[in-house]
Design an enzyme around this catalytic site. Structure first.
Site, PDB file in Angstrom:
ATOM      1  CG  HIS A 278       0.100   5.888  -5.263  1.00 38.67           C
ATOM      2  ND1 HIS A 278      -1.190   6.001  -5.738  1.00 38.67           N
ATOM      3  CD2 HIS A 278       0.083   6.448  -4.018  1.00 38.67           C
ATOM      4  CE1 HIS A 278      -1.936   6.613  -4.834  1.00 38.67           C
ATOM      5  NE2 HIS A 278      -1.199   6.891  -3.782  1.00 38.67           N
ATOM      6  CG  ASP A 279      -1.302   4.324  -1.530  1.00 34.91           C
ATOM      7  OD1 ASP A 279      -0.095   4.384  -1.213  1.00 34.91           O
ATOM      8  OD2 ASP A 279      -2.136   5.165  -1.164  1.00 34.91           O
ATOM      9  CE  LYS A 282      -1.767   4.203   2.250  1.00 30.81           C
ATOM     10  NZ  LYS A 282      -2.616   5.408   2.145  1.00 30.81           N
ATOM     11  CG  HIS A 307       2.234   2.122   2.096  1.00 31.53           C
ATOM     12  ND1 HIS A 307       2.501   3.162   2.955  1.00 31.53           N
ATOM     13  CD2 HIS A 307       1.985   2.701   0.892  1.00 31.53           C
ATOM     14  CE1 HIS A 307       2.412   4.314   2.311  1.00 31.53           C
ATOM     15  NE2 HIS A 307       2.103   4.064   1.043  1.00 31.53           N
ATOM     16  CG  HIS A 331       3.710   7.271  -3.083  1.00 30.20           C
ATOM     17  ND1 HIS A 331       4.004   5.946  -3.315  1.00 30.20           N
ATOM     18  CD2 HIS A 331       2.902   7.278  -1.987  1.00 30.20           C
ATOM     19  CE1 HIS A 331       3.390   5.194  -2.424  1.00 30.20           C
ATOM     20  NE2 HIS A 331       2.716   5.976  -1.601  1.00 30.20           N
ATOM     21  CG  HIS A 332       4.956   7.991   1.307  1.00 29.42           C
ATOM     22  ND1 HIS A 332       4.243   8.999   1.902  1.00 29.42           N
ATOM     23  CD2 HIS A 332       4.056   7.007   1.036  1.00 29.42           C
ATOM     24  CE1 HIS A 332       2.965   8.650   1.994  1.00 29.42           C
ATOM     25  NE2 HIS A 332       2.826   7.453   1.472  1.00 29.42           N
ATOM     26  CG  ASP A 360       0.297  10.098  -1.747  1.00 30.70           C
ATOM     27  OD1 ASP A 360      -0.679   9.340  -1.846  1.00 30.70           O
ATOM     28  OD2 ASP A 360       1.031  10.131  -0.737  1.00 30.70           O
TER      29      ASP A 360
END
Length: 423
Positions: A278-279, A282, A307, A331-332, A360
Site C-alpha cells: 500500500h505504501d 512513499k 504517495h 488507504h487514505h 493503516d
C-alpha cells in the site's frame, strides 16, 4: 464475502524495473544507476557471445544489484572510489531479500558476490562458474558506471575521448585482480564505441527488454505474488527507521481483520498482499518530509498526499488484479469524501478498502517513531472512534478492532503474530 476475484499475478519484468526506480529514490542524485548497470552488463555479455538467456539474466541482475541498499550513506560510500570499502552489508542484505522470494531466488547468489574481487572469487570452489561470471560482470558494469560519473563529459554531456582512454586504462590496470580479464577486454572494446554511450539512456534500456525471451513473463500465482510483495515492502520500509515494518504490520492486521470478518482464505491472502504494497509510493517522498517531527507545510503535505497516487501507478504496473490495486491505493480515502488523493466517498469504497484504511491508521498511531512513542491502545482507539463518528472510517471494521483490541495492538507493535493457516 462475495466478491469477484480475477487472477492474481505479477509482471516480474516490470517488478525488476520498479525496484531499480525505487533504489533511485533512496537519497542520492544518481538516477537510473540500476538501468545503466543492467545495460552495460547486457552489452558486454552480448559482445562475449553469451546465450540470450545469460544476457537477460545479467541484465536483470544489473537492475536490482543494489536491492540491499536502504540508506543514502550506503550509496554515497559506493561512489567514493573505484574500490569502496564496507560493501558486504548491502550484498548480504540483497542476497537475503532475494533468497526469500522464490520467483527471483536464482538471482540471489550473484548479488551476494557482486562486489567480490575476481582474484578472490575465482578460487571459491563452492560457487559454480556461471555464477562467478554473473557476479563479476555486474561488478565490472557497476564500477564502469562509477568511472563514467568520475571523469568529465564535454559541454554537451557526451563522454570525451580522453575520458574513454582513462576509463580503459583503469579497467586494464585492474584486470586479473579486481575484474575478470576476458570481460575487461570486451568492456574496453565497448568503451571505445560511440554507439555504446549514445544508447545508454533509460528509454532505450527499457525498450531492450521488450525483445527478451519470456524468462520472467510466465504467470505466477498468488503465493509467489505475495513473496514479491514482501520483497518490495522491505525495500519500502527500509527507507525510514520509523516506517520500518509498517507495511508488514498493516498486512498482518489486514489479514487478521479479514479472518474475523469471515473472508475466504484467498481473499485474506489478497488483503495481506494489498497491505504489503500500500505504501510503495512513499519511495518518492523526500526523506526530510517523512522524518519531519513538526507540522508539515502545505507544500510538504502535498508531497505526502502524492504517495497514494504514486502507489497506485506502481502497483498497476506490477500487479494484474484490479481489486488489489484499489484496496492498496485507497488507504487514505475517507467515507465522508475528505480523504486523498481522489476524494472518494462511502459509495465508492468497498469494505476491503475500508479495512486497509483502518489498519493503516491504527498501525501508524501505535507505532513508535524517533520523535514520539507509539500511542497506548486506549488513546489510539479513542482517536479512531472519533474518526468513525465523523464518518471517515468504517464502523463494522472498527467494531472488529474493538472486539480484538489486545491482539491487534500486539500485531501492530510487532509483539506477537501467528499467521493463520490459509488453504
Amino acid at each position: 464475502m462475495d466478491m469477484s476475484l480475477d487472477d492474481v499475478s505479477v509482471d516480474l519484468r516490470r517488478v525488476l524495473f520498479e525496484i531499480a526506480y525505487a533504489l533511485d529514490e533512496v537519497g542520492v542524485d544518481d538516477i537510473y544507476h540500476g538501468h545503466r548497470v543492467a545495460y552495460i552488463a547486457y552489452r558486454c555479455a552480448q559482445r562475449m557471445r553469451w546465450s540470450d538467456a545469460q544476457c537477460q539474466t545479467v541484465f536483470s541482475l544489473g537492475l536490482i544489484h543494489d536491492c540491499g541498499v536502504s540508506e543514502s550513506a550506503e550509496i554515497s560510500a559506493l561512489l567514493t572510489s573505484l574500490a569502496p570499502k564496507n560493501t558486504r552489508k548491502h550484498c548480504v542484505k540483497g542476497y537475503e531479500l532475494l533468497k526469500a522470494c522464490r520467483p527471483l531466488s536464482e538471482l540471489a547468489t550473484p548479488i551476494l558476490f557482486h562486489h567480490t574481487w575476481w582474484q578472490e572469487l575465482q578460487s571459491m570452489s563452492t560457487i559454480d562458474a556461471e555464477t562467478k561470471q554473473y557476479a563479476t560482470l555486474v561488478f565490472l558494469a557497476d564500477r564502469l558506471d562509477y568511472l563514467h560519473g568520475h571523469y568529465p563529459l564535454d559541454a554537451y554531456g557526451n563522454i570525451t575521448q580522453r575520458s574513454k582512454e582513462n576509463i580503459i586504462g583503469e579497467l586494464q590496470a585492474n584486470a586479473g585482480t579486481m575484474f575478470e580479464p576476458n570481460q575487461v577486454v570486451a568492456m574496453a572494446e565497448l568503451v571505445a564505441c560511440d554507439d555504446f554511450w549514445f544508447s545508454m539512456e533509460a528509454r532505450h534500456i527499457e525498450s531492450l527488454s521488450d525483445t527478451f525471451l519470456p524468462l520472467y513473463h510466465s504467470p505466477i500465482g498468488l503465493d509467489e505474488s505475495i513473496e514479491v510483495a514482501e520483497l518490495f515492502a522491505q525495500i519500502v520500509d527500509a527507507k525510514s527507521s520509523f516506517t520500518y515494518q509498517h507495511s508488514l504490520h498493516v498486512a498482518q492486521l489486514a489479514e487478521f481483520f479479514a479472518l474475523q470478518l469471515g473472508y475466504s482464505p484467498r481473499e485474506r491472502k489478497m488483503l495481506y498482499l494489498a497491505g504489503l504494497i500500500h505504501d510503495i509510493g512513499k519511495l518518492k517522498t523526500p526523506s526530510a518530509i517523512l522524518h519531519k517531527p513538526a507540522q508539515l507545510s502545505d507544500e510538504e503535505y502535498a508531497c505526502i498526499k502524492r504517495h497514494a497516487t504514486d502507489s497506485r501507478h506502481a502497483i498497476e504496473r506490477m500487479f494484474t488484479n484490479q481489486s488489489i490495486v484499489d484496496w492498496a491505493s485507497n488507504h487514505h480515502e475517507r467515507l465522508d469524501g475528505s480523504g486523498y488523493p481522489l476524494g472518494m466517498n462511502a459509495s465508492q469504497l468497498d469494505q476491503p478498502s475500508r479495512l486497509i484504511a483502518m489498519t493503516d491508521v491504527f498501525q501508524a498511531l501505535t507505532q513508535s517513531r524517533p520523535y514520539r512513542k507509539g500511542l497506548p491502545l486506549e488513546q489510539a482507539l479513542a482517536i479512531i472512534e472519533r474518526m468513525v463518528n465523523d464518518n471517515q472510517l468504517d464502523r463494522v471494521v472498527f467494531d472488529c478492532l474493538v472486539g480484538n483490541a489486545e491482539i491487534c495492538y500486539r500485531i501492530s507493535t510487532g509483539q506477537e503474530y501467528k499467521q493463520p493457516v490459509l488453504v
